[in-house]
Design an enzyme around this catalytic site. Sequence first.
Site, PDB file in Angstrom:
ATOM      1  N   ARG A 126       0.820  -1.239   0.000  1.00  0.00           N
ATOM      2  CA  ARG A 126       0.000   0.000   0.000  1.00  0.00           C
ATOM      3  C   ARG A 126       0.843   1.273   0.000  1.00  0.00           C
ATOM      4  O   ARG A 126       0.371   2.337   0.381  1.00  0.00           O
ATOM      5  CB  ARG A 126      -0.975   0.023   1.170  1.00  0.00           C
ATOM      6  CG  ARG A 126      -1.945  -1.136   1.154  1.00  0.00           C
ATOM      7  CD  ARG A 126      -3.145  -0.883   2.033  1.00  0.00           C
ATOM      8  NE  ARG A 126      -4.033  -2.031   1.982  1.00  0.00           N
ATOM      9  CZ  ARG A 126      -3.959  -3.078   2.799  1.00  0.00           C
ATOM     10  NH1 ARG A 126      -3.043  -3.109   3.752  1.00  0.00           N
ATOM     11  NH2 ARG A 126      -4.785  -4.074   2.672  1.00  0.00           N
ATOM     12  N   LYS A 148       3.284  11.506 -10.920  1.00  0.00           N
ATOM     13  CA  LYS A 148       2.481  10.620 -11.762  1.00  0.00           C
ATOM     14  C   LYS A 148       3.251   9.322 -11.971  1.00  0.00           C
ATOM     15  O   LYS A 148       4.407   9.353 -12.406  1.00  0.00           O
ATOM     16  CB  LYS A 148       2.210  11.266 -13.123  1.00  0.00           C
ATOM     17  CG  LYS A 148       1.093  12.277 -13.103  1.00  0.00           C
ATOM     18  CD  LYS A 148       0.741  12.685 -14.526  1.00  0.00           C
ATOM     19  CE  LYS A 148      -0.362  13.708 -14.557  1.00  0.00           C
ATOM     20  NZ  LYS A 148      -0.615  14.203 -15.922  1.00  0.00           N
ATOM     21  N   GLU A 190       9.303  18.171 -24.590  1.00  0.00           N
ATOM     22  CA  GLU A 190       8.680  18.665 -23.344  1.00  0.00           C
ATOM     23  C   GLU A 190       9.285  20.024 -22.946  1.00  0.00           C
ATOM     24  O   GLU A 190       8.595  20.868 -22.384  1.00  0.00           O
ATOM     25  CB  GLU A 190       8.860  17.649 -22.209  1.00  0.00           C
ATOM     26  CG  GLU A 190       8.007  16.398 -22.335  1.00  0.00           C
ATOM     27  CD  GLU A 190       6.517  16.606 -22.022  1.00  0.00           C
ATOM     28  OE1 GLU A 190       6.127  17.696 -21.570  1.00  0.00           O
ATOM     29  OE2 GLU A 190       5.741  15.657 -22.271  1.00  0.00           O
ATOM     30  N   LYS A 225       6.881  23.484 -13.815  1.00  0.00           N
ATOM     31  CA  LYS A 225       6.085  22.313 -13.423  1.00  0.00           C
ATOM     32  C   LYS A 225       5.646  22.446 -11.967  1.00  0.00           C
ATOM     33  O   LYS A 225       4.493  22.155 -11.625  1.00  0.00           O
ATOM     34  CB  LYS A 225       6.882  21.024 -13.658  1.00  0.00           C
ATOM     35  CG  LYS A 225       6.054  19.814 -13.346  1.00  0.00           C
ATOM     36  CD  LYS A 225       6.342  18.610 -14.181  1.00  0.00           C
ATOM     37  CE  LYS A 225       5.242  17.572 -13.922  1.00  0.00           C
ATOM     38  NZ  LYS A 225       5.427  16.333 -14.609  1.00  0.00           N
ATOM     39  N   GLU A 235      -4.419  17.051 -10.835  1.00  0.00           N
ATOM     40  CA  GLU A 235      -4.825  17.415 -12.197  1.00  0.00           C
ATOM     41  C   GLU A 235      -6.332  17.573 -12.381  1.00  0.00           C
ATOM     42  O   GLU A 235      -6.934  16.934 -13.252  1.00  0.00           O
ATOM     43  CB  GLU A 235      -4.274  16.374 -13.189  1.00  0.00           C
ATOM     44  CG  GLU A 235      -4.285  16.898 -14.620  1.00  0.00           C
ATOM     45  CD  GLU A 235      -3.666  15.925 -15.610  1.00  0.00           C
ATOM     46  OE1 GLU A 235      -2.540  15.483 -15.365  1.00  0.00           O
ATOM     47  OE2 GLU A 235      -4.295  15.648 -16.614  1.00  0.00           O
ATOM     48  N   ARG A 239      -3.039  22.067 -13.481  1.00  0.00           N
ATOM     49  CA  ARG A 239      -2.021  21.119 -13.968  1.00  0.00           C
ATOM     50  C   ARG A 239      -2.282  20.719 -15.416  1.00  0.00           C
ATOM     51  O   ARG A 239      -1.382  20.294 -16.136  1.00  0.00           O
ATOM     52  CB  ARG A 239      -1.982  19.885 -13.048  1.00  0.00           C
ATOM     53  CG  ARG A 239      -0.864  18.923 -13.404  1.00  0.00           C
ATOM     54  CD  ARG A 239      -0.612  17.870 -12.348  1.00  0.00           C
ATOM     55  NE  ARG A 239       0.484  16.998 -12.767  1.00  0.00           N
ATOM     56  CZ  ARG A 239       1.125  16.165 -11.971  1.00  0.00           C
ATOM     57  NH1 ARG A 239       0.798  16.080 -10.698  1.00  0.00           N
ATOM     58  NH2 ARG A 239       2.120  15.409 -12.420  1.00  0.00           N
ATOM     59  N   ASN A 243      -0.546  19.678 -20.259  1.00  0.00           N
ATOM     60  CA  ASN A 243      -0.914  18.812 -21.387  1.00  0.00           C
ATOM     61  C   ASN A 243      -0.869  19.547 -22.724  1.00  0.00           C
ATOM     62  O   ASN A 243      -1.303  19.009 -23.744  1.00  0.00           O
ATOM     63  CB  ASN A 243      -2.317  18.230 -21.169  1.00  0.00           C
ATOM     64  CG  ASN A 243      -2.348  17.333 -19.954  1.00  0.00           C
ATOM     65  OD1 ASN A 243      -1.358  16.669 -19.657  1.00  0.00           O
ATOM     66  ND2 ASN A 243      -3.453  17.330 -19.234  1.00  0.00           N
ATOM     67  N   HIS A 246      -0.354  17.857 -26.087  1.00  0.00           N
ATOM     68  CA  HIS A 246      -0.540  16.425 -25.858  1.00  0.00           C
ATOM     69  C   HIS A 246      -1.835  15.874 -26.461  1.00  0.00           C
ATOM     70  O   HIS A 246      -1.922  14.670 -26.682  1.00  0.00           O
ATOM     71  CB  HIS A 246      -0.519  16.112 -24.358  1.00  0.00           C
ATOM     72  CG  HIS A 246       0.873  16.135 -23.758  1.00  0.00           C
ATOM     73  ND1 HIS A 246       1.677  17.245 -23.803  1.00  0.00           N
ATOM     74  CD2 HIS A 246       1.584  15.174 -23.116  1.00  0.00           C
ATOM     75  CE1 HIS A 246       2.826  16.970 -23.191  1.00  0.00           C
ATOM     76  NE2 HIS A 246       2.795  15.718 -22.774  1.00  0.00           N
ATOM     77  N   HIS A 250      -0.458  13.036 -28.203  1.00  0.00           N
ATOM     78  CA  HIS A 250      -0.701  11.712 -27.624  1.00  0.00           C
ATOM     79  C   HIS A 250      -1.451  10.820 -28.612  1.00  0.00           C
ATOM     80  O   HIS A 250      -1.202   9.611 -28.707  1.00  0.00           O
ATOM     81  CB  HIS A 250      -1.482  11.879 -26.316  1.00  0.00           C
ATOM     82  CG  HIS A 250      -1.409  10.697 -25.429  1.00  0.00           C
ATOM     83  ND1 HIS A 250      -2.105  10.585 -24.264  1.00  0.00           N
ATOM     84  CD2 HIS A 250      -0.731   9.539 -25.554  1.00  0.00           C
ATOM     85  CE1 HIS A 250      -1.858   9.402 -23.710  1.00  0.00           C
ATOM     86  NE2 HIS A 250      -1.022   8.753 -24.472  1.00  0.00           N
ATOM     87  N   HIS A 262       7.606  10.014 -27.461  1.00  0.00           N
ATOM     88  CA  HIS A 262       6.726  11.004 -26.837  1.00  0.00           C
ATOM     89  C   HIS A 262       7.071  12.457 -27.197  1.00  0.00           C
ATOM     90  O   HIS A 262       6.210  13.232 -27.595  1.00  0.00           O
ATOM     91  CB  HIS A 262       6.768  10.797 -25.321  1.00  0.00           C
ATOM     92  CG  HIS A 262       5.851  11.705 -24.580  1.00  0.00           C
ATOM     93  ND1 HIS A 262       4.484  11.566 -24.610  1.00  0.00           N
ATOM     94  CD2 HIS A 262       6.102  12.792 -23.805  1.00  0.00           C
ATOM     95  CE1 HIS A 262       3.928  12.515 -23.881  1.00  0.00           C
ATOM     96  NE2 HIS A 262       4.885  13.274 -23.385  1.00  0.00           N
TER      97      HIS A 262
HETATM   98  N1  GLY Z   1       3.355  15.325 -17.680  1.00  0.00           N
HETATM   99  C1  GLY Z   1       2.333  16.169 -17.261  1.00  0.00           C
HETATM  100  C2  GLY Z   1       2.098  16.149 -15.800  1.00  0.00           C
HETATM  101  O1  GLY Z   1       2.915  15.649 -15.041  1.00  0.00           O
HETATM  102  O2  GLY Z   1       1.082  16.623 -15.375  1.00  0.00           O
END
Ligand code: GLY
Length: 356
Positions: A126, A148, A190, A225, A235, A239, A243, A246, A250, A262
């Site tokens: 956990r 993430k 990025e 960031k 997000e 946040r 994107n 993306h 994406h 990417h």
């Molecule tokens: N890669 C975008 C984020 O971490 O929100």
Amino acid sequence: MSSQNVTTIHIETGTPYDVVLGSGIFDDFGPAFTRVCPHAHTVAIVTDDMVARFYFTRMQKILKAQNLRCIHVIFPHGEAQKNIATWEHILRVFADNNLTRSDAVVALGGGVVGDMAGFAAASYMRGIDVVQVPTSLLADVDSSVGGKTAVDLPEGKNLVGAFWQPKLVWADVDCLDTLAHDFQIDGMGEVLKCGVLQGGRLFELAQKNRTEDRLELISACIRLKDHYVSEDEKESGARRFLNLGHTFGHAIETLSEFTITHGKCVAIGLILMARACEAKGIAVPGTTRRIHDAVENIGLPTKTTFGPDEIVEAARHDKKSSDTHITVVLIEDIGKCSLKTITFDELSELAHAALS
Ligand code: GLY
């Protein structure tokens, strides 16, 4: 610390942590690790075969010098490994070696390693501590920061995962010297995204892509960031600005079955979104040209062979979209973007405007 040029960026998420960025700091990692994980007796080093060639033995020595027991998982490199089977393998190595709740994981590598090791740490017992030691540009500026973690399913990228913030990010930019040229360039996708979001000096430096600017460039991207992640860790709001590029990017990545990496897809996605916004009168005239020139100068691709309808269809399956709507990041100017939730018909109009 033995090196100059060290920057510490404090990330203000629910459980705050530092990103320590510098040149020549790799071998100073040991005491920093024990400071943030003081109860760990065993450390699981998770990495891939490419990164291991350069850094595994070195990392093991650093941690053993702190009287830590080291176990390891080294899996083959590449996005194809970012799956449930590899995740299960990592967890079973942890369990077979009696990793406990007070122990920790060191994620040593690029984006795939960071995501996999982070998710293994988030889910094992956990949740146990993880420290990110990024070795690629993409991981430095994006994936190692913000918590993430994920694995892919055959149905889509990053479909299983968790928000799990690291205890520390330790980024030595000298690791980029052992990174293949193509991956250096890929990470710039990025970086350029950050340049378009923030504008000004960050955009100027990104488009020049000079080695001598890399510490400043990476640190500016991490600060940007931090701005979004500290405000909106999970997000649901700001946040989503990260994107940018993306939605289309994406979709192209998915359509190419991940053969186009990417950062390249993000670069194409930036150009497509800029062209769509310019065609719709949202972006200042000339914005697309400026982004296109930057992408070209960096050496990233500027075009896609995929058509607007298949791109929209792929975006429909993106986990960021609902049944009927998707939130996109519109480009008004370099340094001025906005969020808008639109229907798939409106997305289709944008895609057609970008690719007509
Ligand atoms: N890669 C975008 C984020 O971490 O929100």
